[in-house]
Design a protein around this motif. Structure first.
Motif, PDB file in Angstrom:
ATOM      1  N   TYR A  18       8.934 -12.732  -8.837  1.00  0.00           N
ATOM      2  CA  TYR A  18       9.146 -12.132 -10.157  1.00  0.00           C
ATOM      3  C   TYR A  18      10.491 -12.664 -10.618  1.00  0.00           C
ATOM      4  O   TYR A  18      11.520 -12.285 -10.062  1.00  0.00           O
ATOM      5  CB  TYR A  18       9.180 -10.613 -10.083  1.00  0.00           C
ATOM      6  N   ARG A  21      13.242 -13.545  -7.996  1.00  0.00           N
ATOM      7  CA  ARG A  21      13.145 -12.732  -6.792  1.00  0.00           C
ATOM      8  C   ARG A  21      11.793 -12.959  -6.108  1.00  0.00           C
ATOM      9  O   ARG A  21      10.748 -12.819  -6.723  1.00  0.00           O
ATOM     10  CB  ARG A  21      13.293 -11.270  -7.195  1.00  0.00           C
ATOM     11  N   SER A  43       4.964   1.489   0.395  1.00  0.00           N
ATOM     12  CA  SER A  43       5.151   1.290  -1.038  1.00  0.00           C
ATOM     13  C   SER A  43       6.165   0.174  -1.288  1.00  0.00           C
ATOM     14  O   SER A  43       7.198   0.115  -0.629  1.00  0.00           O
ATOM     15  CB  SER A  43       5.640   2.608  -1.639  1.00  0.00           C
ATOM     16  N   GLY A  44       5.834  -0.710  -2.218  1.00  0.00           N
ATOM     17  CA  GLY A  44       6.756  -1.793  -2.560  1.00  0.00           C
ATOM     18  C   GLY A  44       6.654  -2.995  -1.639  1.00  0.00           C
ATOM     19  O   GLY A  44       7.460  -3.919  -1.745  1.00  0.00           O
ATOM     20  N   SER A  45       5.660  -3.014  -0.748  1.00  0.00           N
ATOM     21  CA  SER A  45       5.579  -4.145   0.173  1.00  0.00           C
ATOM     22  C   SER A  45       4.875  -5.346  -0.447  1.00  0.00           C
ATOM     23  O   SER A  45       4.797  -6.397   0.165  1.00  0.00           O
ATOM     24  CB  SER A  45       4.874  -3.717   1.459  1.00  0.00           C
ATOM     25  N   GLY A  46       4.375  -5.195  -1.653  1.00  0.00           N
ATOM     26  CA  GLY A  46       3.787  -6.342  -2.337  1.00  0.00           C
ATOM     27  C   GLY A  46       2.270  -6.349  -2.366  1.00  0.00           C
ATOM     28  O   GLY A  46       1.666  -7.376  -2.663  1.00  0.00           O
ATOM     29  N   LYS A  47       1.654  -5.206  -2.114  1.00  0.00           N
ATOM     30  CA  LYS A  47       0.195  -5.155  -2.087  1.00  0.00           C
ATOM     31  C   LYS A  47      -0.386  -5.445  -3.466  1.00  0.00           C
ATOM     32  O   LYS A  47      -1.298  -6.258  -3.609  1.00  0.00           O
ATOM     33  CB  LYS A  47      -0.285  -3.778  -1.610  1.00  0.00           C
ATOM     34  N   THR A  48       0.156  -4.757  -4.498  1.00  0.00           N
ATOM     35  CA  THR A  48      -0.388  -4.949  -5.836  1.00  0.00           C
ATOM     36  C   THR A  48      -0.133  -6.380  -6.315  1.00  0.00           C
ATOM     37  O   THR A  48      -0.966  -6.975  -7.001  1.00  0.00           O
ATOM     38  CB  THR A  48       0.220  -3.926  -6.799  1.00  0.00           C
ATOM     39  N   THR A  49       1.004  -6.941  -5.909  1.00  0.00           N
ATOM     40  CA  THR A  49       1.299  -8.315  -6.310  1.00  0.00           C
ATOM     41  C   THR A  49       0.269  -9.279  -5.717  1.00  0.00           C
ATOM     42  O   THR A  49      -0.270 -10.145  -6.422  1.00  0.00           O
ATOM     43  CB  THR A  49       2.710  -8.688  -5.840  1.00  0.00           C
ATOM     44  N   GLN A  92      -4.574   0.132 -10.098  1.00  0.00           N
ATOM     45  CA  GLN A  92      -3.866   1.265  -9.502  1.00  0.00           C
ATOM     46  C   GLN A  92      -3.787   2.435 -10.488  1.00  0.00           C
ATOM     47  O   GLN A  92      -3.867   3.580 -10.112  1.00  0.00           O
ATOM     48  CB  GLN A  92      -2.463   0.819  -9.070  1.00  0.00           C
ATOM     49  N   GLU A 170      -5.757   1.189  -4.332  1.00  0.00           N
ATOM     50  CA  GLU A 170      -5.516   2.598  -4.010  1.00  0.00           C
ATOM     51  C   GLU A 170      -6.536   3.539  -4.647  1.00  0.00           C
ATOM     52  O   GLU A 170      -6.203   4.342  -5.506  1.00  0.00           O
ATOM     53  CB  GLU A 170      -4.100   2.985  -4.429  1.00  0.00           C
ATOM     54  N   HIS A 203      -2.795   3.224   1.320  1.00  0.00           N
ATOM     55  CA  HIS A 203      -1.885   3.600   2.397  1.00  0.00           C
ATOM     56  C   HIS A 203      -2.462   4.692   3.285  1.00  0.00           C
ATOM     57  O   HIS A 203      -1.792   5.155   4.170  1.00  0.00           O
ATOM     58  CB  HIS A 203      -0.502   4.105   1.988  1.00  0.00           C
TER      59      HIS A 203
ATOM     60  N   GLY B 230       9.366  -7.494 -17.863  1.00  0.00           N
ATOM     61  CA  GLY B 230       8.665  -7.170 -16.624  1.00  0.00           C
ATOM     62  C   GLY B 230       8.703  -5.697 -16.282  1.00  0.00           C
ATOM     63  O   GLY B 230       8.208  -5.288 -15.256  1.00  0.00           O
TER      64      GLY B 230
HETATM   65  N1  LIG Z   1       6.649  -6.629 -13.048  1.00  0.00           N
HETATM   66  C1  LIG Z   1       7.535  -6.729 -12.046  1.00  0.00           C
HETATM   67  N2  LIG Z   1       8.732  -7.309 -12.248  1.00  0.00           N
HETATM   68  C2  LIG Z   1       9.628  -7.430 -11.242  1.00  0.00           C
HETATM   69  N3  LIG Z   1       9.426  -7.016 -10.002  1.00  0.00           N
HETATM   70  C3  LIG Z   1       8.255  -6.422  -9.720  1.00  0.00           C
HETATM   71  C4  LIG Z   1       7.251  -6.240 -10.724  1.00  0.00           C
HETATM   72  N4  LIG Z   1       6.194  -5.620 -10.158  1.00  0.00           N
HETATM   73  C5  LIG Z   1       6.539  -5.411  -8.878  1.00  0.00           C
HETATM   74  N5  LIG Z   1       7.771  -5.892  -8.609  1.00  0.00           N
HETATM   75  C6  LIG Z   1       8.455  -5.872  -7.291  1.00  0.00           C
HETATM   76  O1  LIG Z   1       7.614  -6.473  -6.349  1.00  0.00           O
HETATM   77  C7  LIG Z   1       7.625  -5.762  -5.132  1.00  0.00           C
HETATM   78  C8  LIG Z   1       6.217  -5.440  -4.720  1.00  0.00           C
HETATM   79  O2  LIG Z   1       5.637  -4.579  -5.676  1.00  0.00           O
HETATM   80  P1  LIG Z   1       4.118  -4.155  -5.601  1.00  0.00           P
HETATM   81  O3  LIG Z   1       3.804  -3.455  -6.863  1.00  0.00           O
HETATM   82  O4  LIG Z   1       3.310  -5.327  -5.248  1.00  0.00           O
HETATM   83  O5  LIG Z   1       4.151  -3.091  -4.395  1.00  0.00           O
HETATM   84  P2  LIG Z   1       2.993  -2.234  -3.769  1.00  0.00           P
HETATM   85  O6  LIG Z   1       2.894  -2.631  -2.353  1.00  0.00           O
HETATM   86  O7  LIG Z   1       1.763  -2.338  -4.592  1.00  0.00           O
HETATM   87  O8  LIG Z   1       3.584  -0.761  -3.842  1.00  0.00           O
HETATM   88  P3  LIG Z   1       2.811   0.629  -4.135  1.00  0.00           P
HETATM   89  O9  LIG Z   1       2.150   1.009  -2.861  1.00  0.00           O
HETATM   90  O10 LIG Z   1       3.916   1.561  -4.469  1.00  0.00           O
HETATM   91  O11 LIG Z   1       1.870   0.418  -5.244  1.00  0.00           O
HETATM   92  C9  LIG Z   1       8.476  -4.526  -5.359  1.00  0.00           C
HETATM   93  O12 LIG Z   1       9.696  -4.707  -4.688  1.00  0.00           O
HETATM   94  C10 LIG Z   1       8.695  -4.454  -6.842  1.00  0.00           C
HETATM   95  O13 LIG Z   1      10.021  -4.081  -7.111  1.00  0.00           O
END
Ligand SMILES: Nc1ncnc2c1ncn2[C@@H]1O[C@H](COP(=O)(O)OP(=O)(O)OP(=O)(O)O)[C@@H](O)[C@H]1O
Ligand SMILES: [Mg+2]
Lengths: 268, 264
Positions: A18, A21, A43-49, A92, A170, A203, B230
């Protein structure tokens, strides 16, 4: 695990950013067809990404993601249209269209992509809503539904076109244990009865081990463990054990000290 | 790096991002036009948007049209009577309305009423992942969300402008003739003699250009709300809505000058 040739999705050294980063590091795995593939992680481990890369909402570099052996970075818009017609996605947030009733939400893909008459579409929509336990709510607006109901309505919409690949982010967050168990059973029967391949982000450990044929555990953008539920369960990796045993970060003791400090401040 | 170098880098980055933004905006319009011929069918959604942009703006347009005409009647009578030429009142009122005030004020009112709402609606769809959901259903969001709004805008703006003009002319009549006592025959005759087809065309060309500008800017701002930052939060939608109204209004006034200077 299967090789690139027979798997429906293969990911090879996927990196994701992103801005500057980096949030995903060297992700590689394969999803064999007709299975439930669970992606887990805190949470925040990057699953949605990762999820967004797989459904084509986040651009992917060359030679990173292959779907049925084809590199998706080389797909033209017609290839994407074909792919998107063959998948179902539950976001989600549910992502229902809030100016339409539930029925219209679920019917939309059918109206656009098929020549079916409205009577048949109505029947199909009723069926999908029944599958997720929402029959009788077809005339409700999304704003009139609870969070868990929105999730299930989103799932009904994802199933509308009977996709061969189903992505769910989720599904059971915000659901009570009974409804969540019902949803797990639904996913299993989708796999068994229709041969769908289901990719689930969750999760919920219990449900993950119940439904998953393969699983992927992520932490801070990296893969911790990947394989069958048994192999993940028996992993010796300390972070995996920590995740599976639901231990809080090492900070457990510090937390106690912190609480004591807080209490002593208040009692002063 | 030294500070001046830093400044140049920042300036370059800013310039590049603006140019990229303009390019994206151009592509957005092309996709929307291209989407006109793509499924899904647009009849029903276009009718809904015509209702929203056109019908729901009617009251505001009638109201502002009447008062604009009345103030023109008042000012016109006062000024013209100094030179003893009250007979020109009809021409003055109708020409100002048809060539300038009708299209411009209509566009500004519709921007404030419908443009902001369109931008907010699409912006919310963006931050709630509804646009992503459309894409993943293989439904082109440009074709589904944007194109019908363009058709509706192009239909509604000229119609609303016409209504504004007519009501304004009657407003001028009410004040100039009925209240202040100018000659009614001279009022209508002045309009008949002075307003030509080229004046009417100019008004309609303006209305069409303003329609495209307003819908384009409002939908574009909503469509990309929060995409660059973002963050995808509610404040992105409110910022996009403010931007949409301000930029649309300014570009309407600039375009007005440009069109007038070309057609004159
Ligand atoms: N649009 C965005 N812009 C910048 N950073 C992002 C964006 N979306 C997510 N991130 C970052 O990417 C990382 C992974 O986010 P992601 O949404 O993939 O987590 P996740 O595993 O799906 O969490 P959760 O279980 O809470 O949904 C996080 O550190 C978040 O800060
Ligand atoms: Mg997530």
């Amino acid at each position: 695990m299967t090789s690139e040739a027979t798997s429906i999705i293969s990911v090879r050294d996927l990196q994701s950013f992103y801005g500057r980063r980096q949030v995903l590091f060297d992700i590689s795995f394969d999803v064999p067809p007709h299975c439930i593939f669970v992606i887990m992680g805190v949470s925040g481990s990057g699953k949605t990404t990762l999820f967004r890369h797989l459904i084509g909402l986040k651009p992917t570099r060359k030679n990173a993601v292959f779907i049925k052996g084809e590199d998706i970075s080389e797909w033209k818009s017609s290839d994407w249209q074909k792919y998107w017609q063959s998948i179902g996605v539950l976001f989600q947030s549910g992502a229902l269209f809030n100016s339409m009733t539930l029925k219209e939400n679920v019917a939309l893909p059918l109206q656009v992509h098929t020549e079916l008459t409205s009577d048949i579409i109505d029947v199909m929509v009723e069926m999908k809503l029944y599958m997720v336990g929402l029959s009788g709510f077809s005339d409700y607006m999304p704003a009139q539904l609870s969070g868990g109901m929105k999730k299930r309505a989103g799932l009904a919409r994802a199933l509308a076109m009977d996709p061969e690949l189903l992505f769910v982010d989720e599904p059971s967050s915000g659901l009570d244990p009974i409804t969540a168990a019902g949803l797990d059973d639904l996913l299993i029967s989708l796999k068994d009865a229709f041969g769908m391949t289901v990719i689930v982000v969750t999760h919920e450990l219990e449900s993950a081990f119940k439904i998953g044929d393969y699983m992927l555990v992520m932490d801070k953008g990296r893969i911790l463990a990947c394989g069958t539920p048994e192999s993940v369960k028996n992993s010796k990796e300390s972070r995996v054990r920590q995740f599976l045993e639901r231990r809080a970060e090492e900070a457990g003791q510090d937390m106690e000290a912190y609480l004591q400090r807080l209490c002593s401040v208040r009692s002063r | 790096m030294n500070t001046s170098g830093n400044f140049v880098v920042k300036l370059g980055g800013w310039g590049l991002s603006k140019i990229l933004g303009l390019g994206r905006m151009g592509m957005f319009l092309i996709y929307a036009i291209n989407g006109l011929w793509k499924p899904p069918g647009k009849l029903i959604s276009t009718i809904k948007h015509i209702y929203f942009i056109g019908h729901r703006s009617l009251f505001v347009i009638c109201f502002t049209g009447a008062f604009s005409g009345m103030v023109l009647g008042l000012q016109g009578y006062y000024t013209l009577s100094k030179f003893g030429s009250e007979g020109l009142l009809g021409a003055a009122v109708s020409l100002s309305l048809i060539r300038e005030l009708g299209p411009v004020l209509t566009a500004l009112m519709v921007t404030g009423r419908a443009g902001s709402a369109i931008c907010a609606e699409i912006g919310i769809m963006r931050i709630e992942e509804q646009i992503d959901a459309l894409k993943c259903m293989a439904i082109d969001p440009h074709s589904y969300l944007i194109s019908p709004r363009f058709i509706a805008g192009i239909i509604c703006f000229p119609l609303l402008t016409s209504i504004f003009d007519v009501i304004g002319i009657y407003g001028g009549y009410a004040i100039g003739v009925l209240l202040l006592g100018a000659n009614p025959g001279a009022y209508w005759d002045g309009i008949y003699k002075s307003v030509g087809w080229d004046d009417v065309y100019m008004g309609y060309i303006k209305a069409l250009v303003f329609a495209v500008l307003t819908i384009w800017i409002s939908t574009y701002k909503g469509f990309y709300a929060g995409v660059d930052s973002g963050s995808m939060g509610a404040e992105d939608v409110s910022k996009a809505t403010t931007d949409a109204v301000v930029i649309s209004s300014v570009s309407i006034l600039v375009a007005d000058y440009v069109i007038t200077s070309i057609l004159l």
